[in-house]
Motif scaffolding. Structure first.
Motif, PDB file in Angstrom:
ATOM      1  N   GLN A   1       0.834  -1.195   0.000  1.00 31.97           N
ATOM      2  CA  GLN A   1       0.000   0.000   0.000  1.00 31.97           C
ATOM      3  C   GLN A   1       0.871   1.248   0.000  1.00 31.97           C
ATOM      4  O   GLN A   1       1.859   1.328   0.710  1.00 31.97           O
ATOM      5  CB  GLN A   1      -0.899  -0.014   1.226  1.00 31.97           C
ATOM      6  CG  GLN A   1      -2.115   0.862   1.063  1.00 31.97           C
ATOM      7  CD  GLN A   1      -3.118   0.617   2.174  1.00 31.97           C
ATOM      8  OE1 GLN A   1      -2.727   0.489   3.331  1.00 31.97           O
ATOM      9  NE2 GLN A   1      -4.379   0.556   1.833  1.00 31.97           N
ATOM     10  N   GLY A   2       0.489   2.229  -0.834  1.00 33.52           N
ATOM     11  CA  GLY A   2       1.230   3.470  -0.956  1.00 33.52           C
ATOM     12  C   GLY A   2       0.766   4.526   0.020  1.00 33.52           C
ATOM     13  O   GLY A   2      -0.177   4.306   0.790  1.00 33.52           O
ATOM     14  N   PRO A   3       1.392   5.707  -0.008  1.00 28.91           N
ATOM     15  CA  PRO A   3       1.072   6.795   0.911  1.00 28.91           C
ATOM     16  C   PRO A   3      -0.375   7.290   0.841  1.00 28.91           C
ATOM     17  O   PRO A   3      -0.894   7.815   1.807  1.00 28.91           O
ATOM     18  CB  PRO A   3       2.028   7.919   0.506  1.00 28.91           C
ATOM     19  CG  PRO A   3       3.080   7.285  -0.318  1.00 28.91           C
ATOM     20  CD  PRO A   3       2.503   6.040  -0.887  1.00 28.91           C
ATOM     21  N   HIS A   4      -1.026   7.101  -0.325  1.00 26.39           N
ATOM     22  CA  HIS A   4      -2.414   7.550  -0.478  1.00 26.39           C
ATOM     23  C   HIS A   4      -3.414   6.408  -0.310  1.00 26.39           C
ATOM     24  O   HIS A   4      -4.592   6.565  -0.584  1.00 26.39           O
ATOM     25  CB  HIS A   4      -2.608   8.212  -1.849  1.00 26.39           C
ATOM     26  CG  HIS A   4      -1.787   9.445  -2.018  1.00 26.39           C
ATOM     27  ND1 HIS A   4      -0.563   9.443  -2.645  1.00 26.39           N
ATOM     28  CD2 HIS A   4      -2.018  10.713  -1.615  1.00 26.39           C
ATOM     29  CE1 HIS A   4      -0.072  10.668  -2.619  1.00 26.39           C
ATOM     30  NE2 HIS A   4      -0.917  11.454  -2.007  1.00 26.39           N
ATOM     31  N   GLY A   5      -2.923   5.225   0.089  1.00 25.70           N
ATOM     32  CA  GLY A   5      -3.796   4.081   0.318  1.00 25.70           C
ATOM     33  C   GLY A   5      -4.008   3.199  -0.894  1.00 25.70           C
ATOM     34  O   GLY A   5      -4.748   2.227  -0.837  1.00 25.70           O
ATOM     35  N   GLY A   6      -3.331   3.508  -2.021  1.00 31.78           N
ATOM     36  CA  GLY A   6      -3.469   2.692  -3.229  1.00 31.78           C
ATOM     37  C   GLY A   6      -2.433   1.590  -3.278  1.00 31.78           C
ATOM     38  O   GLY A   6      -1.472   1.580  -2.510  1.00 31.78           O
ATOM     39  N   LYS A   7      -2.634   0.648  -4.198  1.00 33.66           N
ATOM     40  CA  LYS A   7      -1.663  -0.428  -4.372  1.00 33.66           C
ATOM     41  C   LYS A   7      -0.435   0.099  -5.091  1.00 33.66           C
ATOM     42  O   LYS A   7      -0.526   0.938  -5.976  1.00 33.66           O
ATOM     43  CB  LYS A   7      -2.282  -1.568  -5.179  1.00 33.66           C
ATOM     44  CG  LYS A   7      -3.299  -2.348  -4.399  1.00 33.66           C
ATOM     45  CD  LYS A   7      -3.771  -3.548  -5.173  1.00 33.66           C
ATOM     46  CE  LYS A   7      -4.761  -4.327  -4.333  1.00 33.66           C
ATOM     47  NZ  LYS A   7      -5.329  -5.442  -5.080  1.00 33.66           N
ATOM     48  N   MET A   8       0.747  -0.418  -4.699  1.00 32.30           N
ATOM     49  CA  MET A   8       2.027  -0.009  -5.277  1.00 32.30           C
ATOM     50  C   MET A   8       2.586  -1.150  -6.117  1.00 32.30           C
ATOM     51  O   MET A   8       2.493  -2.308  -5.728  1.00 32.30           O
ATOM     52  CB  MET A   8       3.045   0.309  -4.179  1.00 32.30           C
ATOM     53  CG  MET A   8       2.709   1.499  -3.313  1.00 32.30           C
ATOM     54  SD  MET A   8       3.061   3.065  -4.085  1.00 32.30           S
ATOM     55  CE  MET A   8       4.816   3.192  -3.811  1.00 32.30           C
ATOM     56  N   GLN A   9       3.191  -0.782  -7.260  1.00 36.70           N
ATOM     57  CA  GLN A   9       3.897  -1.730  -8.118  1.00 36.70           C
ATOM     58  C   GLN A   9       5.183  -1.076  -8.593  1.00 36.70           C
ATOM     59  O   GLN A   9       5.231   0.140  -8.803  1.00 36.70           O
ATOM     60  CB  GLN A   9       3.050  -2.103  -9.340  1.00 36.70           C
ATOM     61  CG  GLN A   9       1.772  -2.822  -9.035  1.00 36.70           C
ATOM     62  CD  GLN A   9       1.984  -4.275  -8.594  1.00 36.70           C
ATOM     63  OE1 GLN A   9       3.106  -4.782  -8.564  1.00 36.70           O
ATOM     64  NE2 GLN A   9       0.908  -4.922  -8.221  1.00 36.70           N
ATOM     65  N   ASP A  10       6.230  -1.884  -8.786  1.00 32.01           N
ATOM     66  CA  ASP A  10       7.491  -1.389  -9.352  1.00 32.01           C
ATOM     67  C   ASP A  10       7.399  -1.476 -10.863  1.00 32.01           C
ATOM     68  O   ASP A  10       7.031  -2.526 -11.401  1.00 32.01           O
ATOM     69  CB  ASP A  10       8.666  -2.253  -8.881  1.00 32.01           C
ATOM     70  CG  ASP A  10       8.899  -2.162  -7.388  1.00 32.01           C
ATOM     71  OD1 ASP A  10       8.499  -1.144  -6.803  1.00 32.01           O
ATOM     72  OD2 ASP A  10       9.471  -3.098  -6.822  1.00 32.01           O
ATOM     73  N   VAL A  11       7.726  -0.384 -11.555  1.00 32.04           N
ATOM     74  CA  VAL A  11       7.699  -0.379 -13.018  1.00 32.04           C
ATOM     75  C   VAL A  11       8.650   0.698 -13.540  1.00 32.04           C
ATOM     76  O   VAL A  11       8.680   1.804 -13.012  1.00 32.04           O
ATOM     77  CB  VAL A  11       6.255  -0.199 -13.551  1.00 32.04           C
ATOM     78  CG1 VAL A  11       5.640   1.086 -13.096  1.00 32.04           C
ATOM     79  CG2 VAL A  11       6.185  -0.315 -15.064  1.00 32.04           C
ATOM     80  N   VAL A  12       9.465   0.377 -14.527  1.00 29.31           N
ATOM     81  CA  VAL A  12      10.484   1.241 -15.151  1.00 29.31           C
ATOM     82  C   VAL A  12      11.253   2.114 -14.160  1.00 29.31           C
ATOM     83  O   VAL A  12      11.463   3.295 -14.405  1.00 29.31           O
ATOM     84  CB  VAL A  12       9.914   2.095 -16.316  1.00 29.31           C
ATOM     85  CG1 VAL A  12       9.506   1.239 -17.472  1.00 29.31           C
ATOM     86  CG2 VAL A  12       8.802   3.026 -15.895  1.00 29.31           C
ATOM     87  N   GLY A  13      11.704   1.521 -13.067  1.00 24.25           N
ATOM     88  CA  GLY A  13      12.561   2.233 -12.132  1.00 24.25           C
ATOM     89  C   GLY A  13      11.866   3.141 -11.132  1.00 24.25           C
ATOM     90  O   GLY A  13      12.523   3.865 -10.398  1.00 24.25           O
ATOM     91  N   VAL A  14      10.537   3.124 -11.098  1.00 21.71           N
ATOM     92  CA  VAL A  14       9.796   3.912 -10.113  1.00 21.71           C
ATOM     93  C   VAL A  14       8.756   3.022  -9.441  1.00 21.71           C
ATOM     94  O   VAL A  14       8.453   1.923  -9.916  1.00 21.71           O
ATOM     95  CB  VAL A  14       9.076   5.139 -10.748  1.00 21.71           C
ATOM     96  CG1 VAL A  14      10.078   6.141 -11.293  1.00 21.71           C
ATOM     97  CG2 VAL A  14       8.086   4.720 -11.808  1.00 21.71           C
ATOM     98  N   HIS A  15       8.229   3.519  -8.351  1.00 18.90           N
ATOM     99  CA  HIS A  15       7.119   2.858  -7.672  1.00 18.90           C
ATOM    100  C   HIS A  15       5.868   3.617  -8.089  1.00 18.90           C
ATOM    101  O   HIS A  15       5.805   4.840  -7.953  1.00 18.90           O
ATOM    102  CB  HIS A  15       7.280   2.914  -6.156  1.00 18.90           C
ATOM    103  CG  HIS A  15       8.523   2.226  -5.674  1.00 18.90           C
ATOM    104  ND1 HIS A  15       8.724   0.864  -5.790  1.00 18.90           N
ATOM    105  CD2 HIS A  15       9.632   2.711  -5.090  1.00 18.90           C
ATOM    106  CE1 HIS A  15       9.894   0.544  -5.289  1.00 18.90           C
ATOM    107  NE2 HIS A  15      10.479   1.656  -4.855  1.00 18.90           N
ATOM    108  N   ALA A  16       4.887   2.897  -8.631  1.00 21.40           N
ATOM    109  CA  ALA A  16       3.646   3.500  -9.101  1.00 21.40           C
ATOM    110  C   ALA A  16       2.518   3.108  -8.150  1.00 21.40           C
ATOM    111  O   ALA A  16       2.320   1.931  -7.876  1.00 21.40           O
ATOM    112  CB  ALA A  16       3.331   3.024 -10.511  1.00 21.40           C
ATOM    113  N   GLU A  17       1.814   4.116  -7.650  1.00 22.75           N
ATOM    114  CA  GLU A  17       0.675   3.884  -6.754  1.00 22.75           C
ATOM    115  C   GLU A  17      -0.602   4.213  -7.538  1.00 22.75           C
ATOM    116  O   GLU A  17      -0.771   5.321  -8.039  1.00 22.75           O
ATOM    117  CB  GLU A  17       0.764   4.788  -5.525  1.00 22.75           C
ATOM    118  CG  GLU A  17      -0.441   4.644  -4.603  1.00 22.75           C
ATOM    119  CD  GLU A  17      -0.439   5.637  -3.467  1.00 22.75           C
ATOM    120  OE1 GLU A  17      -1.182   5.402  -2.491  1.00 22.75           O
ATOM    121  OE2 GLU A  17       0.279   6.659  -3.529  1.00 22.75           O
ATOM    122  N   LEU A  18      -1.513   3.249  -7.628  1.00 26.17           N
ATOM    123  CA  LEU A  18      -2.766   3.431  -8.356  1.00 26.17           C
ATOM    124  C   LEU A  18      -3.911   3.773  -7.420  1.00 26.17           C
ATOM    125  O   LEU A  18      -4.117   3.103  -6.417  1.00 26.17           O
ATOM    126  CB  LEU A  18      -3.134   2.149  -9.116  1.00 26.17           C
ATOM    127  CG  LEU A  18      -4.529   2.132  -9.755  1.00 26.17           C
ATOM    128  CD1 LEU A  18      -4.613   3.121 -10.914  1.00 26.17           C
ATOM    129  CD2 LEU A  18      -4.887   0.727 -10.211  1.00 26.17           C
TER     130      LEU A  18
END
Length: 107
Positions: free
Chosen positions: A11-28
């Protein structure tokens, strides 16, 4: 400073799911028809979204739609789906970083 590590489903800072992609962490995050991706580096600091391009394949049952995501304020990419995104809907993010490297993440 401790380094943050994100595995699939974190879980990311805004409560969304996090995934690693192209060198960054993406929170949806999804809200009604809006999809928002927040980008972070390995240390959890926001990464500017300018220069990134992305699209999301949103699927539910037989219904599929592609949502184009554009850079917004600071570290966000966002777009609007044609129909509300139901909880539990499969979303595949296709993202390209400013260096031209692309990758996919499933949410």
């Amino acid at each position: 400073m401790a380094q943050q590590s994100h595995s699939h489903g974190d879980q990311g800072p805004h409560g969304g799911k996090m995934q690693d992609v192209v060198g960054v962490h993406a929170e949806l995050l999804t809200a009604e028809r809006t999809l928002t991706i927040h980008l972070y580096d390995e240390a959890g600091k926001p990464v500017a979204a300018s220069g990134y391009t992305a699209s999301a394949l949103v699927g539910s049952g037989q219904s599929r739609q592609v949502v184009q995501l554009a850079p917004g304020a600071e570290n966000t990419l966002s777009g609007t789906a044609a129909a509300p995104v139901a909880r539990g809907t499969s979303i595949t993010l296709q993202i390209k970083n400013p260096a031209g490297r692309s990758g996919q993440a499933r949410f």
